[in-house]
Design an enzyme around this catalytic site. Structure first.
Site, PDB file in Angstrom:
ATOM      1  N   ASP A  30       0.864  -1.176   0.000  1.00  0.00           N
ATOM      2  CA  ASP A  30       0.000   0.000   0.000  1.00  0.00           C
ATOM      3  C   ASP A  30       0.906   1.234   0.000  1.00  0.00           C
ATOM      4  O   ASP A  30       1.964   1.230   0.633  1.00  0.00           O
ATOM      5  CB  ASP A  30      -0.923   0.008   1.218  1.00  0.00           C
ATOM      6  CG  ASP A  30      -2.111   0.933   1.045  1.00  0.00           C
ATOM      7  OD1 ASP A  30      -3.240   0.431   0.904  1.00  0.00           O
ATOM      8  OD2 ASP A  30      -1.917   2.173   1.038  1.00  0.00           O
ATOM      9  N   LYS A  35      -0.578   3.875   7.169  1.00  0.00           N
ATOM     10  CA  LYS A  35      -1.379   2.654   7.284  1.00  0.00           C
ATOM     11  C   LYS A  35      -0.495   1.419   7.351  1.00  0.00           C
ATOM     12  O   LYS A  35      -0.717   0.516   8.167  1.00  0.00           O
ATOM     13  CB  LYS A  35      -2.347   2.528   6.110  1.00  0.00           C
ATOM     14  CG  LYS A  35      -3.214   1.269   6.168  1.00  0.00           C
ATOM     15  CD  LYS A  35      -4.005   1.058   4.892  1.00  0.00           C
ATOM     16  CE  LYS A  35      -5.184   2.001   4.807  1.00  0.00           C
ATOM     17  NZ  LYS A  35      -6.081   1.617   3.660  1.00  0.00           N
ATOM     18  N   LEU A 152     -17.841 -10.756  -0.510  1.00  0.00           N
ATOM     19  CA  LEU A 152     -17.751 -10.649   0.940  1.00  0.00           C
ATOM     20  C   LEU A 152     -18.899  -9.826   1.513  1.00  0.00           C
ATOM     21  O   LEU A 152     -19.317  -8.832   0.922  1.00  0.00           O
ATOM     22  CB  LEU A 152     -16.436  -9.989   1.354  1.00  0.00           C
ATOM     23  CG  LEU A 152     -15.145 -10.620   0.825  1.00  0.00           C
ATOM     24  CD1 LEU A 152     -13.949  -9.834   1.349  1.00  0.00           C
ATOM     25  CD2 LEU A 152     -15.062 -12.073   1.234  1.00  0.00           C
ATOM     26  N   ARG A 153     -19.364 -10.232   2.680  1.00  0.00           N
ATOM     27  CA  ARG A 153     -20.304  -9.433   3.454  1.00  0.00           C
ATOM     28  C   ARG A 153     -19.547  -8.818   4.625  1.00  0.00           C
ATOM     29  O   ARG A 153     -18.917  -9.539   5.406  1.00  0.00           O
ATOM     30  CB  ARG A 153     -21.448 -10.293   3.986  1.00  0.00           C
ATOM     31  CG  ARG A 153     -22.343 -10.904   2.916  1.00  0.00           C
ATOM     32  CD  ARG A 153     -23.241 -11.960   3.523  1.00  0.00           C
ATOM     33  NE  ARG A 153     -22.455 -13.087   4.030  1.00  0.00           N
ATOM     34  CZ  ARG A 153     -22.950 -14.056   4.802  1.00  0.00           C
ATOM     35  NH1 ARG A 153     -24.225 -14.016   5.177  1.00  0.00           N
ATOM     36  NH2 ARG A 153     -22.178 -15.052   5.208  1.00  0.00           N
ATOM     37  N   ALA A 251     -37.416  -6.290   6.009  1.00  0.00           N
ATOM     38  CA  ALA A 251     -37.784  -4.904   5.694  1.00  0.00           C
ATOM     39  C   ALA A 251     -37.062  -3.943   6.630  1.00  0.00           C
ATOM     40  O   ALA A 251     -36.798  -4.258   7.793  1.00  0.00           O
ATOM     41  CB  ALA A 251     -39.292  -4.728   5.816  1.00  0.00           C
ATOM     42  N   GLY A 256     -27.091   0.119   2.383  1.00  0.00           N
ATOM     43  CA  GLY A 256     -26.013   1.102   2.328  1.00  0.00           C
ATOM     44  C   GLY A 256     -24.709   0.357   2.147  1.00  0.00           C
ATOM     45  O   GLY A 256     -24.677  -0.738   1.597  1.00  0.00           O
ATOM     46  N   CYS A 259     -20.717  -1.470  -1.260  1.00  0.00           N
ATOM     47  CA  CYS A 259     -20.950  -2.262  -2.473  1.00  0.00           C
ATOM     48  C   CYS A 259     -22.262  -1.942  -3.186  1.00  0.00           C
ATOM     49  O   CYS A 259     -22.248  -1.519  -4.335  1.00  0.00           O
ATOM     50  CB  CYS A 259     -20.901  -3.755  -2.130  1.00  0.00           C
ATOM     51  SG  CYS A 259     -19.247  -4.347  -1.711  1.00  0.00           S
ATOM     52  N   LYS A 262     -22.741   1.672  -4.782  1.00  0.00           N
ATOM     53  CA  LYS A 262     -21.744   1.930  -5.837  1.00  0.00           C
ATOM     54  C   LYS A 262     -21.920   0.977  -7.016  1.00  0.00           C
ATOM     55  O   LYS A 262     -21.854   1.390  -8.182  1.00  0.00           O
ATOM     56  CB  LYS A 262     -20.337   1.781  -5.251  1.00  0.00           C
ATOM     57  CG  LYS A 262     -19.202   1.946  -6.260  1.00  0.00           C
ATOM     58  CD  LYS A 262     -17.857   1.936  -5.567  1.00  0.00           C
ATOM     59  CE  LYS A 262     -17.488   0.585  -5.019  1.00  0.00           C
ATOM     60  NZ  LYS A 262     -17.146  -0.411  -6.078  1.00  0.00           N
ATOM     61  N   ARG A 327     -20.050   4.226   4.903  1.00  0.00           N
ATOM     62  CA  ARG A 327     -20.304   4.578   3.506  1.00  0.00           C
ATOM     63  C   ARG A 327     -21.769   4.324   3.136  1.00  0.00           C
ATOM     64  O   ARG A 327     -22.274   3.228   3.291  1.00  0.00           O
ATOM     65  CB  ARG A 327     -19.361   3.796   2.585  1.00  0.00           C
ATOM     66  CG  ARG A 327     -17.932   4.283   2.623  1.00  0.00           C
ATOM     67  CD  ARG A 327     -17.007   3.417   1.808  1.00  0.00           C
ATOM     68  NE  ARG A 327     -16.755   2.133   2.460  1.00  0.00           N
ATOM     69  CZ  ARG A 327     -15.886   1.230   2.013  1.00  0.00           C
ATOM     70  NH1 ARG A 327     -15.203   1.469   0.903  1.00  0.00           N
ATOM     71  NH2 ARG A 327     -15.703   0.095   2.657  1.00  0.00           N
TER      72      ARG A 327
END
Length: 454
Positions: A30, A35, A152-153, A251, A256, A259, A262, A327
């Site tokens: 990275d 980071k 992925l979740r 429900a 949001g 993923c 976007k 996000r």
């Protein structure tokens, strides 16, 4: 295998940690020096259950390391995984600037015979561009490219990687397929080998379909509110049909995260560029946006003509539990709407407090749900954290100025809220009013059931 993962965002970090857990030697690259140093020190920049423990273990066993040096990261790599961000442009299309920059950088240090795999969610045709960018930079095409999308979740990413339901290999040759099979060999899963374009499209199609299920059940919930039906019983009935299934039929205030918002936007743009205008997916987006306004309107109806001067508590700031990801979180839209209406907003989330400070400047953050609801004129429940499900209703009512709860996740039972004397409105269920306002006790559940009015 020796693996180089480029990008230590959510996907890259989880991928690197999990593949090192499988016994591969992984170097994550990275360009963010701070980071990388933090990760070397064992500080994880995101909240994901189990991630830090695995990161520490694999660092200690010398299977996982981090660097800002691309050349060092690629030096021994048999496979290079691209996992950098593809944020949305203003028109909703995917911004490929990070992908292009990384591809050109890879070309500078590429060893012939290496396979370059894209984990980032990218528009159809991007991997062909990656091949061209790398070849332009290195001056040859003695390498393979492949698309291996992640599914992925957030909050469940470790399991979704190590026990994935399927692995999709979009490959251009047998070399890339062999490398991906070796990389995933310890994982018991169904492997689908297909073209690069099909693999690229699979992520967009899957997320668009899941978003559609969410918006569909929310529309059905809105109908239920008008006709006196119960969305939870209805969703159970629907989910028992094996053709539909129970997942994503809860429900609520809408989806949001990083993923769905976007990827649905990007899919719309991809289709347009291919000469086709999607009809369903734009409607899915519209419903999701309106669902948040609908929740806000539920509170507006309690305090006509204005929310000015009211103190409103927001419980749950992350877009879902077990993550600190803000996000496209529903809380952002709700807090903004409340601010414009003149209300003071006070919020609490078990893990997303620091993220909320960055994206919700108009929110007063607190260290507990009790502190947030103290003297509140109303409470919004926006994230179904276990801590909120376990709230003592007597304590909640005693702390509030007015016992008004707008539940965007259907955490409580309407009959229980009536029993404790709350005004309670949720998604797709009968509204109940057990308020004690201005000294007058009002219990009008029957009125709501019969007329649907307050």
């Amino acid at each position: 295998m020796n693996v180089c993962v480029i990008g230590t965002g959510y996907v890259g970090l989880v991928t690197g940690v999990c593949f090192s857990s499988l016994g591969h030697h992984v170097i994550c690259v990275d360009q963010d020096h701070h980071k990388v140093q933090s990760l070397q020190d064992g500080v994880v920049p995101i909240y994901e259950p189990g991630l830090k423990e695995r990161l520490d273990q694999n660092r200690n066993e010398q299977r996982l390391s981090f660097t800002t040096d691309m050349k060092r990261g690629m030096a021994q790599a048999e496979v290079i995984i691209i996992a950098v961000g593809t944020p949305a442009n203003k028109d909703g299309s995917a911004d490929l600037s990070f992908i292009k920059r990384v591809s050109l950088d890879i070309g500078h240090y590429l060893t012939p015979g290496v396979t370059v795999v894209t984990k980032s969610t990218v528009p159809i045709g991007t991997n062909r561009k990656i091949k061209q960018w790398i070849a332009f930079s290195c001056g040859h095409q003695q390498f393979s490219v492949a698309s291996c999308p992640e599914f992925l979740r957030e909050g469940n990413a470790i399991k979704d990687t190590l026990e994935m339901e399927r692995a999709v290999f979009g490959v251009e040759d047998a070399v890339a397929e062999t490398v991906l099979r070796q990389l995933h060999e310890p994982i018991p899963t169904t492997i689908v080998v297909t073209s690069i374009e099909t693999a690229e499209a699979s992520k967009y199609a899957a997320n668009a379909f899941l978003a559609t299920k969410i918006s569909f059940i929310n529309e059905v919930a809105n109908v239920c509110e008008n006709v006196g039906a119960d969305i939870e019983a209805l969703a159970t009935i629907m989910g028992l049909d094996h053709r539909i299934g129970p997942s994503y039929l809860q429900a609520g205030v809408g989806y949001g995260g990083s993923c769905f918002p976007k990827d649905t936007q990007a899919f719309i743009r991809v289709a347009q560029q291919a000469g086709y205008d999607l009809q369903i997916v734009p409607a899915v987006e519209k419903v999701n946006k309106e669902q948040r306004q609908r929740l806000f309107n539920k509170l507006k109806s309690v305090y006509p003509p204005s929310l000015a001067g009211k103190r409103v508590a927001v419980l749950g700031l992350a877009f879902k539990p077990n993550t600190d990801d803000m996000r496209a979180a529903p809380s952002i839209d709700l807090v903004e709407a409340l601010h414009h209406a003149g209300a003071t907003t006070v919020g609490y989330d078990p893990v997303a407090q620091s993220q909320a400070e960055r994206v919700l400047p108009n929110l007063v953050r607190t260290s507990s749900w009790q502190e947030a609801v103290k003297s509140a004129d109303a409470v919004f429940l926006l994230t179904d954290w276990p801590e909120f499900k376990a709230i003592n209703l007597n304590e909640l009512k005693s702390l509030m100025n007015e016992p008004i709860v707008i539940d965007g996740r259907n955490l409580f039972k309407p009959e229980e809220m009536l029993k404790y004397g709350f005004y309670y409105d949720s998604i797709g269920r009968t509204k109940v009013d057990g308020r004690s306002l201005s000294g007058a006790n009002v219990f009008s559940k029957a009125l709501y059931t019969q007329t649907g009015t307050k």
